[in-house]
Design an enzyme around this catalytic site. Structure first.
Site, PDB file in Angstrom:
ATOM      1  N   ASP A 161       0.841  -1.191   0.000  1.00  0.00           N
ATOM      2  CA  ASP A 161       0.000   0.000   0.000  1.00  0.00           C
ATOM      3  C   ASP A 161       0.876   1.240   0.000  1.00  0.00           C
ATOM      4  O   ASP A 161       2.044   1.161  -0.390  1.00  0.00           O
ATOM      5  CB  ASP A 161      -0.946  -0.029   1.207  1.00  0.00           C
ATOM      6  CG  ASP A 161      -2.335   0.466   0.852  1.00  0.00           C
ATOM      7  OD1 ASP A 161      -2.467   1.678   0.574  1.00  0.00           O
ATOM      8  OD2 ASP A 161      -3.277  -0.344   0.840  1.00  0.00           O
ATOM      9  N   HIS A 217      -3.392   6.047   3.129  1.00  0.00           N
ATOM     10  CA  HIS A 217      -4.113   4.813   2.821  1.00  0.00           C
ATOM     11  C   HIS A 217      -3.485   3.599   3.500  1.00  0.00           C
ATOM     12  O   HIS A 217      -4.192   2.741   4.036  1.00  0.00           O
ATOM     13  CB  HIS A 217      -4.167   4.617   1.308  1.00  0.00           C
ATOM     14  CG  HIS A 217      -5.214   3.652   0.849  1.00  0.00           C
ATOM     15  ND1 HIS A 217      -4.951   2.339   0.579  1.00  0.00           N
ATOM     16  CD2 HIS A 217      -6.540   3.827   0.627  1.00  0.00           C
ATOM     17  CE1 HIS A 217      -6.068   1.738   0.181  1.00  0.00           C
ATOM     18  NE2 HIS A 217      -7.046   2.623   0.201  1.00  0.00           N
ATOM     19  N   SER A 382     -11.452  -1.437   0.272  1.00  0.00           N
ATOM     20  CA  SER A 382     -10.080  -1.356   0.782  1.00  0.00           C
ATOM     21  C   SER A 382      -9.998  -1.815   2.225  1.00  0.00           C
ATOM     22  O   SER A 382      -8.960  -2.311   2.668  1.00  0.00           O
ATOM     23  CB  SER A 382      -9.559   0.084   0.698  1.00  0.00           C
ATOM     24  OG  SER A 382      -8.946   0.341  -0.525  1.00  0.00           O
TER      25      SER A 382
END
Length: 945
Positions: A161, A217, A382
């Site tokens: 990520d 994220h 996600s």
């Protein structure tokens, strides 16, 4: 600078998220391609080919990858994958490198996006209370599951990520450090990475995968699976005691590139038993990416978890939809599908994906720096995916002997069903087996799951035509408890594809046992008619066994493609419905190309061009910056008839460009095209395909003149595998052709000659192009192919035909062969025709060219168009004298007579509207009469008796 770049990238990616489902092809890394060598081949064999492409050095992508093992069926070899830089178009690179015979595939490197989606307008706000409920832990029975196992620090989840706040109070203690390589400037563990003590920044190739003020994220995802438990603060990650490895995949330096796939391989090679991928995009299937997933799951035995995407669409979403990846979609606290979540037959299961409370590490603390103890609620697949990743880590701890496929099977077979909920009625069968249940995954006994692990179609095609028959072999593996009475039943869910033999009685299979129906494959039949263009037909495998086991799997087949393949003779040619030859796109992925006598593809790009001025040009060929012009659109599907009325195979195609708007600057020509193609299987006619184009003026103005021609970028194989080709022109035959050069300069090599012959039209136009032409050349394709350059190639007559191009040492050569039609009035039509040819020698190419000309003149007569009114030659047959009459505006200059070999046997200067030529003394037989005018040529067959 680093933070600014990252901020820009993040805002750009998030802005694209809502539009991803509308894209058929994801963005790629400019100028970077990847190839895979065939087993036993060395990079050295590509040296010449790479030089031809002006490519940089090959860089082995995974030099430390493990070799495939016979003990792991289906494992792959990543050591033959190399990355390189080139300015050449993908279609050109594919053609040149595949022609060497040493390369398995050539592909772009896709950029996959993070799948972050806030659940409401306030999702970006810092939570002020730590009492906000992690409702989903109760929903998936995490608390009771932790009574069974809390995991172990030896189990590592690879989080691929971007934007990790590694100092966050919930994450810092959970990081898996590499104590074998402390930070001292040395590669102590000799794994090829210096000081990879705390994960790795794969995108920027450094040892800092950490926090950035713009991208959070990675922090959000890692908190869901791996936040510290029992620390008296914040939240609890589902993986509990399991650790995580942070791997940054998004660039934050000028030299960085997206590296999601590379991070998966890194994680697999560095001991991650579970790998999470909360990123991706719809479409853009890549064999390179699939190889990497197979390597991680099979070679390295990692459980791969992928977010199914936030598209609210039924589609394939990669990497989640690849084989060996568990695809996770999202539900809310009532187990209803989240509005944005992707749904498809490829989804394996769901997990909560709304208001997921997790680590933030973004807002400023009192000291002015980013906080290490803040949290936020987020939504999207996600954050459903890392819940499943955390569950997979617990299953690996509880069942240490399980393979990665068995872990995935246990997760699928222990879900809480959701299809029966009224709110999910619209997505039945497309949300996997149900919602994650961690307690059941750890405790339920006597589970059964057998799966179809591979499907092999014969014949192997990208798409199947109406009326075709297909064999399908299914390979089945039993992953959990032994099964008895296992049966696989194949059903078509499409009215256009029938299953005529659809049952496979497997019987009993032990745990991890395999079986296939290769000796009695499933049989399928495509409907003969009525199939929509490019229809996707879905086949359902239903596996059943004693004890009530049932599992459905799906495989898709594309029917009725928007192109046809003529393969009646030795020349196998793809014709698309929008004027292209070989392939319908510049990537070389839609169509079967052009091959000769079983060769690889010989034509990297080809297609029709029309023009009236340097700005009014129509085509579907390369333009600039790797793009493709889209002038032509299909009027109806390309069809093939076998046999046809006049040939063993015939094709019918209709397309047009747009009609220029009155008063606007015209960029199109305004012509409708009716294309016919003919192929024969009889001796003497096996080396060519005849293409005929009827051109109708759709505008209110006379097109004067109208240029029409075909662009060809031949890539003929050479002894050293490089693009050492030359182009030439035979003016006596209006034959433009290319051939390969050997080791000696200007010396043809044994192999294939290929080209085009003009069979019908006006004055010929030939333009040979050297791909290595220097800057400043009138036509230089290294920097694109502009409309003005295309017009130049069509309008220069034979002045730039060049007897040869690419000599003495050979080059990447291209040619345009066309014709000039003096005028085409509104509503009128004119016909031009060409023969596409290939042969092992120049003499045979010329003979086939002559045979095509004779065949077109005698076997394929067409109605006289308005342009040919007033032409005649009589008596025909004749025993001597032949009288010729032409219209007054034809401008007759010369009469020629050629035999069936194309040889000139009579020539006479002429003028006016009538002339007489003597054929006395010629042997009885067929001849071709050619009348040369000021701007055009008229031909017709003549018989001498």
């Amino acid at each position: 600078m680093k933070n600014t770049l990252r901020a820009f990238l993040y805002l750009f990616l998030i802005g694209l998220t809502a539009q991803l489902h509308a894209q058929s092809t994801p963005p790629t890394i400019p100028g970077q391609l990847v190839l895979k060598l065939r087993p036993g081949q060395s990079p050295a064999v590509l040296e010449t080919a790479l030089h031809t492409l002006a490519a940089g050095a090959l860089n082995q992508k995974f030099p430390h990858a493990a070799a495939p093992s016979a003990e792991r069926p289906g494992s792959v070899d990543l050591r033959g994958i190399f990355q390189f830089r080139t300015t050449a178009a993908l279609s050109k690179a594919r053609a040149v490198l595949l022609a060497t015979g040493a390369v398995e595939y050539v592909e772009p490197l896709y950029i996959r996006q993070p799948q972050y989606q806030p659940n409401d307008p306030f999702a970006d706000s810092t939570l002020t209370s730590l009492t906000v409920s992690q409702y989903y832990l109760k929903q998936i029975k995490a608390y009771r599951a932790w009574d069974i196992t809390r995991g172990d620090s030896s189990i590592v989840i690879g989080i691929t990520d971007g934007g990790f706040r590694l100092t966050h109070v919930e994450l810092a203690p959970q990081i898996k450090h590499n104590y074998a390589d402390p930070i001292n400037g040395l590669d102590d563990d000799r794994d090829g990475y210096i000081d990879n003590f705390t994960g790795w920044d794969v995108a920027n190739n450094d040892n800092d995968p950490g926090y950035d003020v713009a991208i959070v994220h990675g922090t959000l995802v890692a908190g869901v699976s791996s936040a510290r438990v029992d620390n008296g603060q914040g939240i609890a990650g589902l993986g509990n005691k399991c650790r995580f490895l942070p791997l940054n995949i998004y660039p934050n330096t000028p030299t960085g590139t997206f590296a999601g796939v590379e991070a998966v391989v890194y994680a697999a090679d560095h001991g991650c038993q579970v790998i999470n991928m909360s990123w991706g995009g719809p479409g853009g299937y890549s064999q390179f990416e699939q190889d990497a997933m197979t390597y991680a799951a099979v070679n390295r035995d990692a459980v791969l978890i992928g977010a199914a995407g936030n598209t609210n669409a039924d589609l394939d979403f990669y990497p989640a939809s690849y084989q060996h990846v568990v695809s996770v979609s999202g539900v809310d606290n009532t187990d209803t599908k989240v509005g944005s979540a992707t749904f498809s037959h490829r989804v394996d299961l769901t997990a909560p994906g709304v208001s997921i409370l997790t680590c933030y590490g973004y807002h400023l603390a009192n000291g002015g720096g980013p906080a290490d103890n803040d949290y936020t609620a987020v939504g999207g697949t996600s954050f459903a995916a890392p819940l499943v990743a955390g569950a997979a880590a617990l299953v690996r701890r509880q069942f240490p002997t399980y393979t990665s496929d068995q872990v995935a099977a246990r997760l699928r077979q222990t879900t809480s069903p959701t299809d029966q909920l009224p709110a999910n009625a619209a997505w039945v069968g497309r949300l996997g087996t149900g919602r994650l249940d961690v307690l059941a995954a750890l405790t339920r006994a006597n589970l059964t799951e057998a799966r179809v692990v591979s499907s092999t179609f014969a014949p192997a095609r990208a798409a199947y035509a109406p009326g075709e028959t297909i064999n399908l072999t299914a390979s089945v593996q039993n992953l959990l408890a032994p099964v008895t009475g296992l049966t696989v039943t194949l059903t078509s869910l499409s009215p256009y594809l029938a299953v005529t033999a659809g049952s496979f009685a497997v019987g009993s299979l032990a745990t991890l046992g395999r079986a296939d129906n290769a000796t009695a494959p499933f049989r399928l039949t495509v409907a003969a008619s009525g199939i929509p263009l490019n229809a996707k037909a879905t086949l359902r495998y239903r596996l059943t066994a004693a004890g009530g086991f049932q599992l459905d799997q799906y495989v898709d087949v594309i029917l009725n493609p928007d192109y046809v393949v003529l393969d009646a003779n030795d020349l196998r040619l793809t014709l698309t419905s929008r004027g292209n030859l070989g392939y319908d796109n510049i990537f070389g992925t839609v169509g079967a190309g052009l091959s000769y006598r079983g060769s690889g593809n010989l034509l990297s790009e080809g297609g029709l061009m029309l023009a009236t001025t340097p700005t009014r040009v129509s085509d579907r060929l390369r333009s600039t910056r790797g793009q493709m012009r889209q002038s032509f659109f299909s009027l109806r599907q390309a069809t093939r008839q076998q046999p046809g009325p006049r040939a063993d195979q015939e094709a019918r195609i209709a397309f047009q460009d747009s009609i220029p708007a009155a008063g606007a600057a015209a960029r199109s020509v305004g012509v409708a095209v009716r294309q016919r193609a003919y192929a024969w299987a009889t001796p003497g006619r096996r080396d060519f395909v005849v293409l005929e184009y009827s051109l109708k003026n759709l505008t209110a103005d006379t097109l004067k003149p109208l240029y029409a021609g075909i662009f060809t970028d031949w890539d003929l194989p050479t002894p050293d595998g490089a693009a050492h080709n030359a182009a030439a022109y035979d003016s006596a035959r209006t034959l433009a052709y290319s051939y390969a050069l050997g080791q000696l300069p200007a010396t043809p090599a044994p192999g294939t000659y290929a080209g085009l012959r003009l069979l019908r039209g006006g004055a010929p136009a030939v333009y040979s192009i050297d791909g290595a032409a220097p800057a400043g050349s009138p036509v230089r394709l290294a920097d694109g192919f502009s409309p003005a350059e295309k017009f130049r190639t069509l309008s220069s007559g034979t002045a730039r035909a060049q007897r040869t191009a690419g000599l003495p040492n050979g080059s990447d050569v291209m040619q345009v062969l066309g014709t000039r039609l003096a005028r085409l009035a509104p509503g009128d039509s004119a016909t031009v025709a060409f023969a596409v040819l290939a042969a092992p020698t120049l003499a045979q190419l010329q003979a086939s060219s002559d045979a095509a000309a004779q065949l077109y003149a005698t076997v394929l007569p067409t109605r006289a168009s308005a342009q040919l009114a007033g032409f005649s030659a009589y008596p025909n047959p004749t025993t001597g004298l032949l009288r010729v009459e032409v219209p007054a505006d034809f401008g007759l200059r010369e009469i020629q007579v050629r035999n069936t070999l194309g040889q000139l046997v009579r020539r006479q200067v002429a003028s006016g509207t009538t002339a007489t030529i003597s054929l006395t003394g010629l042997a009885p037989g067929l001849y071709l009469l050619k009348m040369q005018g000021t701007d055009s040529v008229s031909s017709r067959p003549v018989e001498v008796r």
